[in-house]
Design a protein around this motif. Structure first.
Motif, PDB file in Angstrom:
ATOM      1  N   ALA A  33      44.151  37.959  39.995  1.00  0.00           N
ATOM      2  CA  ALA A  33      45.280  37.479  39.193  1.00  0.00           C
ATOM      3  C   ALA A  33      45.960  38.640  38.471  1.00  0.00           C
ATOM      4  CB  ALA A  33      44.810  36.430  38.194  1.00  0.00           C
ATOM      5  N   GLY A  34      45.152  39.550  37.918  1.00  0.00           N
ATOM      6  CA  GLY A  34      45.716  40.706  37.224  1.00  0.00           C
ATOM      7  C   GLY A  34      46.462  41.640  38.155  1.00  0.00           C
ATOM      8  N   VAL A  58      45.177  42.051  29.482  1.00  0.00           N
ATOM      9  CA  VAL A  58      43.949  41.289  29.239  1.00  0.00           C
ATOM     10  C   VAL A  58      44.047  39.993  30.043  1.00  0.00           C
ATOM     11  CG1 VAL A  58      42.495  40.163  27.527  1.00  0.00           C
ATOM     12  CG2 VAL A  58      43.745  42.260  26.927  1.00  0.00           C
ATOM     13  N   VAL A  59      43.088  39.782  30.941  1.00  0.00           N
ATOM     14  CA  VAL A  59      43.047  38.553  31.740  1.00  0.00           C
ATOM     15  C   VAL A  59      41.897  37.713  31.191  1.00  0.00           C
ATOM     16  CG1 VAL A  59      42.886  37.555  34.037  1.00  0.00           C
ATOM     17  CG2 VAL A  59      43.883  39.841  33.739  1.00  0.00           C
ATOM     18  N   ASP A  60      42.237  36.720  30.389  1.00  0.00           N
ATOM     19  CA  ASP A  60      41.203  35.933  29.719  1.00  0.00           C
ATOM     20  C   ASP A  60      40.999  34.590  30.402  1.00  0.00           C
ATOM     21  OD1 ASP A  60      39.359  35.648  27.373  1.00  0.00           O
ATOM     22  OD2 ASP A  60      40.594  33.856  27.104  1.00  0.00           O
ATOM     23  N   ASP A  61      39.727  34.300  30.710  1.00  0.00           N
ATOM     24  CA  ASP A  61      39.362  33.059  31.408  1.00  0.00           C
ATOM     25  C   ASP A  61      39.031  31.937  30.433  1.00  0.00           C
ATOM     26  OD1 ASP A  61      39.815  34.104  33.875  1.00  0.00           O
ATOM     27  OD2 ASP A  61      37.780  33.917  34.615  1.00  0.00           O
ATOM     28  N   GLY A  62      39.930  31.670  29.476  1.00  0.00           N
ATOM     29  CA  GLY A  62      39.728  30.565  28.554  1.00  0.00           C
ATOM     30  C   GLY A  62      38.504  30.724  27.677  1.00  0.00           C
ATOM     31  N   SER A  63      38.291  31.925  27.146  1.00  0.00           N
ATOM     32  CA  SER A  63      37.099  32.205  26.338  1.00  0.00           C
ATOM     33  C   SER A  63      36.980  31.252  25.151  1.00  0.00           C
ATOM     34  CB  SER A  63      37.134  33.642  25.809  1.00  0.00           C
ATOM     35  OG  SER A  63      37.143  34.576  26.854  1.00  0.00           O
ATOM     36  N   HIS A  78      49.457  43.287  27.080  1.00  0.00           N
ATOM     37  CA  HIS A  78      49.923  42.050  27.689  1.00  0.00           C
ATOM     38  C   HIS A  78      48.727  41.128  27.904  1.00  0.00           C
ATOM     39  CE1 HIS A  78      53.561  44.409  28.563  1.00  0.00           C
ATOM     40  NE2 HIS A  78      52.718  45.351  28.970  1.00  0.00           N
ATOM     41  N   VAL A  79      48.999  39.836  28.031  1.00  0.00           N
ATOM     42  CA  VAL A  79      47.917  38.859  28.167  1.00  0.00           C
ATOM     43  C   VAL A  79      48.243  37.881  29.295  1.00  0.00           C
ATOM     44  CG1 VAL A  79      46.435  37.190  26.989  1.00  0.00           C
ATOM     45  CG2 VAL A  79      47.572  39.004  25.668  1.00  0.00           C
ATOM     46  N   LEU A  80      47.251  37.626  30.121  1.00  0.00           N
ATOM     47  CA  LEU A  80      47.352  36.609  31.159  1.00  0.00           C
ATOM     48  C   LEU A  80      46.246  35.592  30.895  1.00  0.00           C
ATOM     49  CD1 LEU A  80      48.586  35.558  33.799  1.00  0.00           C
ATOM     50  CD2 LEU A  80      47.026  37.073  35.043  1.00  0.00           C
ATOM     51  N   HIS A  81      46.620  34.376  30.536  1.00  0.00           N
ATOM     52  CA  HIS A  81      45.643  33.339  30.223  1.00  0.00           C
ATOM     53  C   HIS A  81      45.328  32.518  31.467  1.00  0.00           C
ATOM     54  CE1 HIS A  81      45.621  33.810  25.847  1.00  0.00           C
ATOM     55  NE2 HIS A  81      46.931  34.001  25.922  1.00  0.00           N
ATOM     56  N   VAL A 135      50.998  53.395  34.171  1.00  0.00           N
ATOM     57  CA  VAL A 135      49.617  52.980  34.410  1.00  0.00           C
ATOM     58  C   VAL A 135      49.354  51.653  33.705  1.00  0.00           C
ATOM     59  CG1 VAL A 135      47.187  53.555  34.014  1.00  0.00           C
ATOM     60  CG2 VAL A 135      48.822  55.360  34.626  1.00  0.00           C
ATOM     61  N   LEU A 136      48.716  50.740  34.425  1.00  0.00           N
ATOM     62  CA  LEU A 136      48.272  49.476  33.823  1.00  0.00           C
ATOM     63  C   LEU A 136      46.759  49.369  33.948  1.00  0.00           C
ATOM     64  CD1 LEU A 136      49.031  46.637  32.620  1.00  0.00           C
ATOM     65  CD2 LEU A 136      48.829  45.776  34.964  1.00  0.00           C
ATOM     66  N   VAL A 137      46.079  49.112  32.834  1.00  0.00           N
ATOM     67  CA  VAL A 137      44.634  48.906  32.829  1.00  0.00           C
ATOM     68  C   VAL A 137      44.367  47.410  32.719  1.00  0.00           C
ATOM     69  CG1 VAL A 137      42.450  49.455  31.705  1.00  0.00           C
ATOM     70  CG2 VAL A 137      44.309  51.139  31.721  1.00  0.00           C
ATOM     71  N   VAL A 138      43.745  46.839  33.759  1.00  0.00           N
ATOM     72  CA  VAL A 138      43.435  45.410  33.785  1.00  0.00           C
ATOM     73  C   VAL A 138      42.031  45.209  33.226  1.00  0.00           C
ATOM     74  CG1 VAL A 138      43.219  43.346  35.212  1.00  0.00           C
ATOM     75  CG2 VAL A 138      44.923  45.095  35.793  1.00  0.00           C
ATOM     76  N   ILE A 139      41.931  44.392  32.173  1.00  0.00           N
ATOM     77  CA  ILE A 139      40.649  44.142  31.510  1.00  0.00           C
ATOM     78  C   ILE A 139      40.375  42.640  31.526  1.00  0.00           C
ATOM     79  CG2 ILE A 139      39.318  44.392  29.392  1.00  0.00           C
ATOM     80  CD1 ILE A 139      41.053  46.737  28.611  1.00  0.00           C
ATOM     81  N   PRO A 140      39.464  42.175  32.387  1.00  0.00           N
ATOM     82  CA  PRO A 140      39.120  40.751  32.386  1.00  0.00           C
ATOM     83  C   PRO A 140      38.180  40.440  31.230  1.00  0.00           C
ATOM     84  CG  PRO A 140      37.856  41.886  34.067  1.00  0.00           C
ATOM     85  CD  PRO A 140      38.747  42.918  33.420  1.00  0.00           C
ATOM     86  N   THR A 141      38.356  39.274  30.602  1.00  0.00           N
ATOM     87  CA  THR A 141      37.507  38.923  29.461  1.00  0.00           C
ATOM     88  C   THR A 141      37.010  37.494  29.547  1.00  0.00           C
ATOM     89  OG1 THR A 141      39.453  38.271  28.153  1.00  0.00           O
ATOM     90  CG2 THR A 141      38.658  40.532  27.886  1.00  0.00           C
ATOM     91  N   TYR A 142      35.788  37.324  29.065  1.00  0.00           N
ATOM     92  CA  TYR A 142      35.229  36.001  28.799  1.00  0.00           C
ATOM     93  C   TYR A 142      34.231  36.186  27.659  1.00  0.00           C
ATOM     94  CZ  TYR A 142      33.215  31.385  29.255  1.00  0.00           C
ATOM     95  OH  TYR A 142      32.822  30.090  28.991  1.00  0.00           O
ATOM     96  N   ASN A 143      34.585  35.666  26.491  1.00  0.00           N
ATOM     97  CA  ASN A 143      33.759  35.827  25.288  1.00  0.00           C
ATOM     98  C   ASN A 143      33.518  37.298  24.948  1.00  0.00           C
ATOM     99  OD1 ASN A 143      33.644  33.070  25.007  1.00  0.00           O
ATOM    100  ND2 ASN A 143      31.521  32.856  25.682  1.00  0.00           N
ATOM    101  N   GLU A 144      34.615  38.020  24.785  1.00  0.00           N
ATOM    102  CA  GLU A 144      34.533  39.444  24.435  1.00  0.00           C
ATOM    103  C   GLU A 144      35.304  39.731  23.144  1.00  0.00           C
ATOM    104  OE1 GLU A 144      32.645  41.507  25.796  1.00  0.00           O
ATOM    105  OE2 GLU A 144      32.269  40.882  27.872  1.00  0.00           O
ATOM    106  N   ARG A 145      35.368  38.762  22.243  1.00  0.00           N
ATOM    107  CA  ARG A 145      36.157  38.935  21.025  1.00  0.00           C
ATOM    108  C   ARG A 145      35.723  40.152  20.211  1.00  0.00           C
ATOM    109  NH1 ARG A 145      39.676  35.840  17.998  1.00  0.00           N
ATOM    110  NH2 ARG A 145      39.796  36.426  15.811  1.00  0.00           N
ATOM    111  N   GLU A 146      34.424  40.385  20.125  1.00  0.00           N
ATOM    112  CA  GLU A 146      33.936  41.510  19.330  1.00  0.00           C
ATOM    113  C   GLU A 146      34.270  42.859  19.961  1.00  0.00           C
ATOM    114  OE1 GLU A 146      29.740  40.332  19.173  1.00  0.00           O
ATOM    115  OE2 GLU A 146      29.960  40.229  17.005  1.00  0.00           O
ATOM    116  N   ASN A 147      34.402  42.882  21.273  1.00  0.00           N
ATOM    117  CA  ASN A 147      34.564  44.146  21.982  1.00  0.00           C
ATOM    118  C   ASN A 147      36.007  44.520  22.286  1.00  0.00           C
ATOM    119  OD1 ASN A 147      31.717  44.658  22.317  1.00  0.00           O
ATOM    120  ND2 ASN A 147      31.687  43.026  23.851  1.00  0.00           N
ATOM    121  N   LEU A 148      36.899  43.530  22.356  1.00  0.00           N
ATOM    122  CA  LEU A 148      38.230  43.780  22.898  1.00  0.00           C
ATOM    123  C   LEU A 148      39.047  44.773  22.078  1.00  0.00           C
ATOM    124  CD1 LEU A 148      40.381  43.208  25.000  1.00  0.00           C
ATOM    125  CD2 LEU A 148      41.088  41.219  23.643  1.00  0.00           C
TER     126      LEU A 148
END
Length: 255
Positions: A84-85, A44-49, A68-71, A13-26
């Motif tokens: 993308a994820g 974690v798919v981060d949009d250049g937070s 894993h991280v996808l920037h 199982v892979l859980v895809v979590i998109p992020t933008y300014n979620e440092r406190e929550n991740l």
């Protein structure tokens, strides 16, 4: 359509979590996820937070092989991040791909219930609006907007799910392989309607299970007027196209 497969084939199982300014929550959400599903992987798919969420994701990945991280270089929207994820996941051997928000509104503790429903389904929707589902600490106008959007989508598309806009869901990889993801241009919660509707139209089995949706405690909501307008316009177009196809079929039968 392939029939749903047995429980033994629903790993990994892979859980895809998109992020933008979620440092406190991740970090808390990843920790909670692994507390209930120790074997699950996270992307974690981060949009250049600008708040450093991507850097934190890299730290979590360095410390844990399950993360894993996808920037991505810019904020291009929720839909593009998920596409993308999904592409990253399909290049690997994941049997189940999950969508989940980083802000805590989707409780990781509900995820085992979604996965438990997959042996009899191809897409499982975490639903706020089926018996047992609920919303916690949401402003009345947000709940009104959500319920109204779901009602409009059901009427326009003839779709059965009561929470087709929700973003907590689990796909079998076979669904994503067949949906022509490169043609998906929707953003916001319209993306969720788009993916669920494509899944239904493709003949896959879609079920809903109850979840508890909680308003985020930290950070800012990404909801905007543009997101609402996009959903209304696109769903209206899809609904008109569906009606047109039904009328065409009717005339052909009568002819």
């Amino acid at each position: 359509m392939d029939q749903p497969q047995g429980q033994g084939q629903l790993q990994p199982v892979l859980v895809v979590i998109p992020t933008y300014n979620e440092r406190e929550n991740l970090e808390p959400i990843v920790r909670r996820l692994h507390a209930v599903l120790p074997d699950a992987h996270v992307l974690v798919v981060d949009d250049g937070s600008p708040d450093g969420t991507g850097d934190l994701a890299d730290e979590l990945s360095a410390a844990d092989s399950r993360v894993h991280v996808l920037h991505r270089t810019e904020k291009a929207g929720l839909g593009a991040a998920y596409i993308a994820g999904f592409g990253w996941a399909l290049e690997r051997d994941y049997a189940v791909i999950v969508e989940m928000d980083a802000d805590g509104s989707h409780a990781p503790e509900d995820l085992p219930r979604l996965l438990a429903a997959l042996p009899d389904a191809d897409l499982v929707l975490g639903s706020r609006y089926v018996p047992g589902g609920k919303v916690v600490n949401w402003p009345w106008h947000r709940e009104f907007l959500s319920k109204g959007g779901n009602l409009y989508a059901r009427l326009a598309l003839g779709a059965k799910p009561k929470d087709i806009t929700g973003g907590f869901r689990a796909f079998r990889r076979e669904v994503l392989e067949k949906l022509k993801l490169h043609t998906v241009a929707s953003q916001g919660y319209c993306f969720q309607i788009d993916l669920a509707w494509r899944t239904i139209e493709a003949g896959f089995t879609v079920v809903e299970v109850p979840i508890t949706f909680a308003e985020r405690e930290r950070g800012e909501s990404k909801m905007s007027g543009n997101i609402v307008r996009e959903a209304y316009i696109r769903v209206t177009k899809w609904g008109l196209r569906r009606r047109g196809s039904q009328l065409k079929s009717l005339f052909v039968r009568k002819g």
